[in-house]
Design an enzyme around this catalytic site. Structure first.
Site, PDB file in Angstrom:
ATOM      1  N   LYS A  50       0.823  -1.209   0.000  1.00 33.86           N
ATOM      2  CA  LYS A  50       0.000   0.000   0.000  1.00 33.86           C
ATOM      3  C   LYS A  50       0.856   1.259   0.000  1.00 33.86           C
ATOM      4  O   LYS A  50       0.466   2.286  -0.566  1.00 33.86           O
ATOM      5  CB  LYS A  50      -0.965  -0.014   1.187  1.00 33.86           C
ATOM      6  N   GLY A 173      -0.440 -14.141 -13.545  1.00 33.73           N
ATOM      7  CA  GLY A 173      -1.476 -14.237 -12.526  1.00 33.73           C
ATOM      8  C   GLY A 173      -2.419 -13.059 -12.561  1.00 33.73           C
ATOM      9  O   GLY A 173      -1.982 -11.906 -12.628  1.00 33.73           O
ATOM     10  N   GLY A 175      -4.839 -12.498 -10.090  1.00 35.59           N
ATOM     11  CA  GLY A 175      -5.438 -12.265  -8.789  1.00 35.59           C
ATOM     12  C   GLY A 175      -5.109 -10.877  -8.275  1.00 35.59           C
ATOM     13  O   GLY A 175      -4.518 -10.055  -8.981  1.00 35.59           O
ATOM     14  N   TYR A 176      -5.473 -10.622  -7.017  1.00 36.75           N
ATOM     15  CA  TYR A 176      -5.325  -9.255  -6.519  1.00 36.75           C
ATOM     16  C   TYR A 176      -3.864  -8.828  -6.405  1.00 36.75           C
ATOM     17  O   TYR A 176      -3.536  -7.651  -6.637  1.00 36.75           O
ATOM     18  CB  TYR A 176      -6.060  -9.086  -5.185  1.00 36.75           C
ATOM     19  N   GLY A 178      -1.275  -9.781  -8.371  1.00 39.73           N
ATOM     20  CA  GLY A 178      -0.807  -9.478  -9.711  1.00 39.73           C
ATOM     21  C   GLY A 178      -1.377  -8.182 -10.249  1.00 39.73           C
ATOM     22  O   GLY A 178      -0.666  -7.388 -10.888  1.00 39.73           O
ATOM     23  N   LEU A 179      -2.669  -7.942  -9.988  1.00 43.75           N
ATOM     24  CA  LEU A 179      -3.304  -6.727 -10.506  1.00 43.75           C
ATOM     25  C   LEU A 179      -2.801  -5.485  -9.786  1.00 43.75           C
ATOM     26  O   LEU A 179      -2.514  -4.460 -10.413  1.00 43.75           O
ATOM     27  CB  LEU A 179      -4.822  -6.830 -10.370  1.00 43.75           C
ATOM     28  N   GLU A 180      -2.694  -5.550  -8.455  1.00 43.95           N
ATOM     29  CA  GLU A 180      -2.239  -4.383  -7.716  1.00 43.95           C
ATOM     30  C   GLU A 180      -0.812  -4.005  -8.090  1.00 43.95           C
ATOM     31  O   GLU A 180      -0.526  -2.843  -8.435  1.00 43.95           O
ATOM     32  CB  GLU A 180      -2.319  -4.661  -6.209  1.00 43.95           C
ATOM     33  N   HIS A 433     -24.490  15.459   0.036  1.00 49.96           N
ATOM     34  CA  HIS A 433     -24.277  15.709  -1.394  1.00 49.96           C
ATOM     35  C   HIS A 433     -23.192  16.777  -1.552  1.00 49.96           C
ATOM     36  O   HIS A 433     -23.195  17.781  -0.841  1.00 49.96           O
ATOM     37  CB  HIS A 433     -25.578  16.187  -2.049  1.00 49.96           C
TER      38      HIS A 433
END
Length: 453
Positions: A50, A173, A175-176, A178-180, A433
């Site tokens: 992160k 891969g 999955g999360y 590999g994507l991150e 809002h």
């Protein structure tokens, strides 16, 4: 042989507080750790990833700000990015050691294994205890691809030791992890391609989730290869060459392997204490974290639990209560999780398909991000909010959110589901809002309109 009140094997995010609490209460506690303190979260999971994505997404947002009329020139100091990542990681790691030592926990830096019933040996230390907690976690599952083992490929464990940005990167891969990390590399300037064996990324999620993320990856100039198998890996002169099943070849200076996880039980010698493993090597536990050996418990992902820090930490809270005589279970919680791509994925509870498979009379409503004022104003119009309800009870069963900071928004659903409140509360709520949260009452009001998208 030493005697203790509690042995903890592994210093993951459940084992650390449990060991510290017992020691602070005056118990004799021994913790075995074969590597660095803090487990995967601090050392090669949540914390460094992160911190890495903080820089990557800042760069990505700046580049995509041209849609808002802002044209920026981005210069990435990759060594500085990674040095910051490692400094945060190291700081957290040192805090863990101080916490354990201040509490009076005896730390044994050695690989532990059972050498008898409730007897653990690591290095030159052998300890007997009436209560043992296994918290050894999982590690990267490396596919048996010819040539791969002889190359300097990366996993999430070694990724954060990178010093220079690779001009080109390949990720195996979808999955999360590999994507991150793949999107992160791309946003920092690496030409990135992702290889997926199936026809979807995040294939455990609803198909629309993967479809949305692929659109986002393409915006970052990432090429995704679906239904693709890597047949051979070679490494020469600082470059990887991957031969695919259709005989195409891909080349890059870095290769990240993110194809799954495996339990860290290979060296535990669990059978010596009567602890049974399942067919994949995970420790078998009941709803009270108890293994097949009296007095031996397992928490976290080594026991097949979802591989999230907050799950391991909640395991600790529940097991501590159980050991104190309280009636707690590992199933008495609402599970949520997130994927920190951009847009993020926030998930809690069941999808519509999962609910229907359980025989529940369920339906769902969906609101596209492109219909949310704040998303349009800020240029974050890719994604959707979806809620699943039980038609018979009107209770919310689950939610899938794909959008900007969806990992924060999904907590609203987690609280409502935990409280057992119906969707009418959300429909009657007045949210500020313009915010992303304002869309949640709008989502609930689709149920009034009988709009079951």
């Amino acid at each position: 042989m030493e005697r203790a009140d509690l042995i903890v094997i592994g210093s993951g995010q459940g084992g650390i507080p449990l060991a510290a609490d017992f020691a602070q209460a005056g118990r004799n506690v021994v913790l075995f750790e074969r590597d660095v303190l803090g487990g995967s979260c601090i050392n090669y999971g949540c914390t460094p990833s992160k911190a890495f994505l903080a820089a990557a997404h800042a760069a990505g947002r700046a580049r995509q700000a041209e849609n808002l009329g802002i044209h920026a020139q981005i210069r990435v100091d990759f060594p500085a990015v990674m040095q910051r990542v490692r400094s945060i990681r190291d700081s957290f790691n040192q805090s863990v050691r101080k916490r354990l030592e201040d509490a009076g926990v005896k730390i044994v830096f050695a690989e532990a294994s059972f050498t008898g019933e409730r007897i653990v040996t690591g290095g030159e230390v052998t300890v007997l205890a009436p209560i043992i907690v296994i918290n050894t976690g999982t590690s990267s599952l490396i596919p048996n691809i010819p040539g791969l083992a002889k190359t300097p490929y990366l996993t999430n464990r070694s990724f954060f030791e990178l010093k220079q940005l690779p001009p080109r990167a390949l990720v195996i891969g979808g999955g999360y992890i590999g994507l991150e990390l793949g999107q992160g590399l791309a946003r920092l300037g690496s030409q990135t391609q992702i290889i997926v064996r199936g026809d979807r990324v995040l294939d455990r999620e609803e198909s629309e989730v993967g479809e949305t993320l692929v659109k986002a990856l393409e915006r970052d100039a990432i090429e995704v290869h679906f239904n693709t198998k890597v047949e051979q890996v070679a490494y020469t002169d600082g470059s990887f060459t991957l031969t695919l099943d259709r005989q195409d070849k891909l080349q890059a200076e870095a290769l990240l392997v993110a194809t799954g996880r495996k339990p860290n039980t290979q060296t535990l010698n669990a059978s010596a204490t009567g602890v049974e493993l399942d067919e994949r090597g995970y420790i078998k536990i009941d709803d009270h974290f108890h293994t097949t050996c009296d007095g031996v418990y397992a928490i976290g992902d080594v026991a097949g639990q979802p591989a999230f820090t907050h799950v391991s930490w909640e395991d600790y809270r529940r097991l501590k209560a159980i050991l104190s005589g309280e009636e707690r279970k590992r199933s008495d919680r609402v599970l949520g999780y997130a994927v920190y791509t951009e847009p993020q994925v926030g998930r809690v509870g069941m999808s519509l398909e999962q609910a229907q498979q359980k025989g529940i009379n369920a339906r769902c409503v969906t609101l596209q991000m492109s219909q949310i004022a704040r998303a349009i104003e800020w240029g974050h119009d890719l994604g959707f909010y979806r809620m699943v309800i039980d038609n018979d009870t009107d209770k919310i069963l689950g939610a899938t959110l794909v959008g900007y900071e969806a990992a924060e928004i999904v907590h609203v659903f987690m609280a409502i589901i935990e409280a057992g409140i119906t969707w009418y509360l959300l429909e009657q709520s007045v949210h500020i809002h313009p915010t992303y949260g304002e869309a949640l009452p709008s989502l609930a009001r689709l149920l009034i309109d009988n709009n079951t998208l």
